[in-house]
Design a protein around this motif. Structure first.
Motif, PDB file in Angstrom:
ATOM      1  N   ASP A 112      -9.502  -7.919  -1.213  1.00  0.00           N
ATOM      2  CA  ASP A 112      -9.572  -8.172  -2.656  1.00  0.00           C
ATOM      3  C   ASP A 112      -8.656  -7.258  -3.472  1.00  0.00           C
ATOM      4  O   ASP A 112      -8.538  -7.405  -4.680  1.00  0.00           O
ATOM      5  N   LEU A 113      -8.039  -6.293  -2.790  1.00  0.00           N
ATOM      6  CA  LEU A 113      -7.257  -5.286  -3.517  1.00  0.00           C
ATOM      7  C   LEU A 113      -5.773  -5.624  -3.622  1.00  0.00           C
ATOM      8  O   LEU A 113      -5.188  -6.185  -2.699  1.00  0.00           O
ATOM      9  N   VAL A 114      -5.199  -5.260  -4.772  1.00  0.00           N
ATOM     10  CA  VAL A 114      -3.750  -5.350  -4.940  1.00  0.00           C
ATOM     11  C   VAL A 114      -3.267  -3.928  -5.230  1.00  0.00           C
ATOM     12  O   VAL A 114      -3.670  -3.327  -6.231  1.00  0.00           O
ATOM     13  N   VAL A 115      -2.468  -3.365  -4.340  1.00  0.00           N
ATOM     14  CA  VAL A 115      -2.051  -1.973  -4.529  1.00  0.00           C
ATOM     15  C   VAL A 115      -0.535  -1.848  -4.686  1.00  0.00           C
ATOM     16  O   VAL A 115       0.236  -2.586  -4.083  1.00  0.00           O
ATOM     17  N   ALA A 116      -0.154  -0.881  -5.533  1.00  0.00           N
ATOM     18  CA  ALA A 116       1.263  -0.678  -5.856  1.00  0.00           C
ATOM     19  C   ALA A 116       1.841   0.462  -5.035  1.00  0.00           C
ATOM     20  O   ALA A 116       1.436   1.619  -5.210  1.00  0.00           O
ATOM     21  N   PRO A 117       2.757   0.176  -4.114  1.00  0.00           N
ATOM     22  CA  PRO A 117       3.368   1.253  -3.326  1.00  0.00           C
ATOM     23  C   PRO A 117       4.384   2.026  -4.161  1.00  0.00           C
ATOM     24  O   PRO A 117       5.305   1.443  -4.725  1.00  0.00           O
ATOM     25  N   TYR A 118       4.184   3.338  -4.245  1.00  0.00           N
ATOM     26  CA  TYR A 118       5.129   4.179  -4.985  1.00  0.00           C
ATOM     27  C   TYR A 118       5.768   5.184  -4.021  1.00  0.00           C
ATOM     28  O   TYR A 118       5.076   5.978  -3.405  1.00  0.00           O
ATOM     29  N   ALA A 130      -9.395   2.167   4.806  1.00  0.00           N
ATOM     30  CA  ALA A 130      -9.312   0.812   5.366  1.00  0.00           C
ATOM     31  C   ALA A 130      -9.804   0.795   6.812  1.00  0.00           C
ATOM     32  O   ALA A 130     -10.369  -0.185   7.281  1.00  0.00           O
ATOM     33  N   MET A 131      -9.599   1.913   7.503  1.00  0.00           N
ATOM     34  CA  MET A 131     -10.000   1.977   8.915  1.00  0.00           C
ATOM     35  C   MET A 131     -11.440   2.448   9.086  1.00  0.00           C
ATOM     36  O   MET A 131     -11.858   2.797  10.185  1.00  0.00           O
ATOM     37  N   GLY A 132     -12.184   2.469   7.994  1.00  0.00           N
ATOM     38  CA  GLY A 132     -13.602   2.754   8.092  1.00  0.00           C
ATOM     39  C   GLY A 132     -13.996   4.202   7.876  1.00  0.00           C
ATOM     40  O   GLY A 132     -15.163   4.567   8.001  1.00  0.00           O
ATOM     41  N   LYS A 133     -13.017   5.066   7.541  1.00  0.00           N
ATOM     42  CA  LYS A 133     -13.381   6.451   7.215  1.00  0.00           C
ATOM     43  C   LYS A 133     -14.104   6.448   5.862  1.00  0.00           C
ATOM     44  O   LYS A 133     -13.895   5.547   5.045  1.00  0.00           O
ATOM     45  N   THR A 134     -14.927   7.465   5.644  1.00  0.00           N
ATOM     46  CA  THR A 134     -15.693   7.497   4.396  1.00  0.00           C
ATOM     47  C   THR A 134     -14.909   8.175   3.272  1.00  0.00           C
ATOM     48  O   THR A 134     -13.893   8.832   3.517  1.00  0.00           O
ATOM     49  N   LEU A 135     -15.443   8.022   2.058  1.00  0.00           N
ATOM     50  CA  LEU A 135     -14.833   8.673   0.884  1.00  0.00           C
ATOM     51  C   LEU A 135     -14.785  10.182   1.087  1.00  0.00           C
ATOM     52  O   LEU A 135     -13.828  10.845   0.686  1.00  0.00           O
ATOM     53  N   ALA A 158      -5.121  -5.889   2.314  1.00  0.00           N
ATOM     54  CA  ALA A 158      -4.824  -5.831   0.881  1.00  0.00           C
ATOM     55  C   ALA A 158      -3.464  -6.474   0.584  1.00  0.00           C
ATOM     56  O   ALA A 158      -2.662  -6.699   1.490  1.00  0.00           O
ATOM     57  N   SER A 159      -3.220  -6.762  -0.702  1.00  0.00           N
ATOM     58  CA  SER A 159      -1.936  -7.326  -1.099  1.00  0.00           C
ATOM     59  C   SER A 159      -1.072  -6.268  -1.775  1.00  0.00           C
ATOM     60  O   SER A 159      -1.584  -5.303  -2.339  1.00  0.00           O
ATOM     61  N   VAL A 160       0.239  -6.499  -1.711  1.00  0.00           N
ATOM     62  CA  VAL A 160       1.200  -5.575  -2.317  1.00  0.00           C
ATOM     63  C   VAL A 160       1.469  -6.011  -3.755  1.00  0.00           C
ATOM     64  O   VAL A 160       1.807  -7.163  -4.004  1.00  0.00           O
ATOM     65  N   PHE A 161       1.297  -5.095  -4.699  1.00  0.00           N
ATOM     66  CA  PHE A 161       1.574  -5.367  -6.112  1.00  0.00           C
ATOM     67  C   PHE A 161       3.083  -5.553  -6.283  1.00  0.00           C
ATOM     68  O   PHE A 161       3.880  -4.761  -5.784  1.00  0.00           O
ATOM     69  N   ASP A 162       3.446  -6.602  -6.978  1.00  0.00           N
ATOM     70  CA  ASP A 162       4.860  -6.923  -7.136  1.00  0.00           C
ATOM     71  C   ASP A 162       5.445  -6.142  -8.323  1.00  0.00           C
ATOM     72  O   ASP A 162       5.132  -6.432  -9.470  1.00  0.00           O
TER      73      ASP A 162
END
Lengths: 181, 288
Positions: free
Chosen positions: B146-152, B263-268, B182-186
């Protein structure tokens, strides 16, 4: 600018001048620079001034000190000139001659390196404290207060004061100073 | 896979979560990291603004210490500024032998010798070229989709050395982000400058660049970074710039390995999201 200062600047910027020797004044550097909006002389214009020995004009402007080392100009220069490195040489000259208008940047970098010389690694609180002390501006620390407190509360910085310690990298720093004269 | 590890000063303090999440992610991917013993500061942008020789001696000391360990010939570096300083030194000593001699004259003060055997690698280079992406895919859980993230990317892992990505149009994070679901923010701000230390010494100029990036990221669930300086600039100035521009520019900013770890299941707690300076609640509500 006095004659002596001018002569010293000419000598100190000789390498930078050689580095931009084949500049064709195309302006790709200016068009690529993210900081031109805050410069009084464009990068292209500055390289021309350097090649024609106009030290007064270069060092009474703040253009080169605005360089944030993004390397876009170096990447895109059609002559393959290492413009970001040339910018650094101008910064070095300004810092070594302690030119007044670059005091803030110079003291920031000097305070940073003092911390490195002492501990081998930079200690942020110590370096910022030293920077504030060197700037002698009682209001300046407030600009950083919110961030500083946030970092403290997260345990990311530790209160440290610029006193004591024998100097982990003192021998290296001294040797560099000796070789560079 | 084995690498020597150079954390750099920021990862010991202001970006501790970058260090913790990098080590965690690498362990999960089956990569061994061994910290360079007694490493010291790379000089950051401070040394090159003060002294030409010092700007090479400081990274050279670390390369020499790495050689002395006689283990892996590759050094993994998460901080882009450290990466560039070490890389520059690796490159120049191959061409400029008189400089190498001078560097060694200085290093002799500490009984160190630099030969030029080490290869310096950025964390993003190793993640996108060496690490098996199936390991990230296999661990990823469904909510990331569900996430769209912006790679910087920032500047110094891309330029001036063209090593693992296109310095004009970087995309090396795309596959890693997509592997999580997740999707890549354009956007086209990935390789633009964050202002670096100008945000401290010339705030007017620095803030303008940070503002441009934050504005362009509007609509993304988070920005991902691979550099402590970029992270600090993007995180710590959101309130100030929002106030000045009359906009809401609040956005979660995470280090790439924090995101991949989650994403790999590690916790906050594992990835220490509590240490981030930006408000990450909107992100965690959607992702966890």
């Amino acid at each position: 600018m006095g004659q002596t200062t001018n002569d010293r600047l000419l000598a100190m910027t000789e390498t930078a001048k050689e580095m931009v020797g084949t500049c064709i004044q195309c302006g790709t550097c200016t068009a690529s620079c993210p900081n031109t909006e805050f410069m009084d002389i464009t990068p292209r214009h500055m390289w021309r001034l350097l090649l024609t020995d106009h030290m007064d004009a270069i060092f009474s402007s703040k253009s080169f000190i605005m360089c944030s080392s993004c390397y876009y100009c170096t990447l895109r220069c059609p002559r393959g000139l290492e413009l970001t490195a040339a910018m650094s040489l101008l910064k070095q000259a300004a810092s070594k001659l302690e030119l007044k208008q670059f005091r803030r940047s110079s003291l920031f970098y000097k305070s940073f390196l003092d911390s490195v010389k002492k501990h081998g690694r930079v200690k942020e609180m110590e370096f910022m404290t030293q920077y504030f002390m060197a700037m002698k501006n009682p209001v300046l620390p407030f600009a950083y207060a919110v961030l500083g407190l946030k970092l403290l509360s997260k345990g990311k910085v530790h209160p440290e004061f610029p006193f004591g310690s024998k100097g982990k990298l003192t021998a290296l720093f001294n040797k560099v100073a000796e070789l560079e004269g | 896979m084995n690498y020597l590890y150079y954390p750099g000063c920021s990862l010991e303090g202001t970006s501790a979560e970058y260090d913790i999440s990098t080590r965690l992610l690498m362990a999960a991917a089956g990569v061994q990291l061994e910290e360079i013993e007694d490493w010291s500061c790379c000089g950051a942008t401070a040394a090159e603004s003060q002294s030409h020789l010092l700007s090479y001696v400081l990274p050279a000391r670390n390369l020499a210490l790495a050689e002395k360990m006689n283990r892996s010939k590759e050094i993994l570096v998460p901080c882009s500024a450290c990466y560039l300083n070490l890389k520059k030194t690796e490159a120049i000593i191959k061409k400029d032998k008189p400089l190498l001699k001078k560097i060694n004259t200085v290093l002799a003060e500490e009984d160190l010798v630099l030969k030029g055997e080490m290869k310096v690698r950025h964390l993003l280079d190793v993640l996108s070229n060496d690490v098996d992406i199936e390991k990230i895919k296999a661990g990823s859980h469904h909510k990331m989709k569900d996430l769209v993230v912006a790679p910087y990317y920032g500047c110094q892992c891309l330029r001036p050395f063209k090593i693992f990505d296109d310095p004009e149009d970087p995309h090396s994070m795309d596959a890693l982000i997509q592997a999580t679901g997740a999707s890549v923010f354009d956007w086209d701000m990935g390789g633009q400058c964050c202002g670096a230390s100008n945000t401290s010494t010339k705030p007017e100029a620095g803030m303008a660049l940070v503002g441009n990036i934050l504005k362009a990221a509007h609509g993304a669930d988070a920005i991902l970074t691979v550099c402590p300086m970029c992270q600090m600039n993007l995180e710590s100035n959101q309130k100030k710039i929002s106030h000045k521009e009359g906009l809401d520019l609040d956005i979660p900013v995470l280090f790439l390995p924090q995101f991949l770890g989650l994403a790999m299941g590690k916790t906050l707690t594992d990835v220490r999201l509590d240490l981030n300076l930006s408000n990450t609640r909107a992100f965690t509500e959607k992702a966890i």
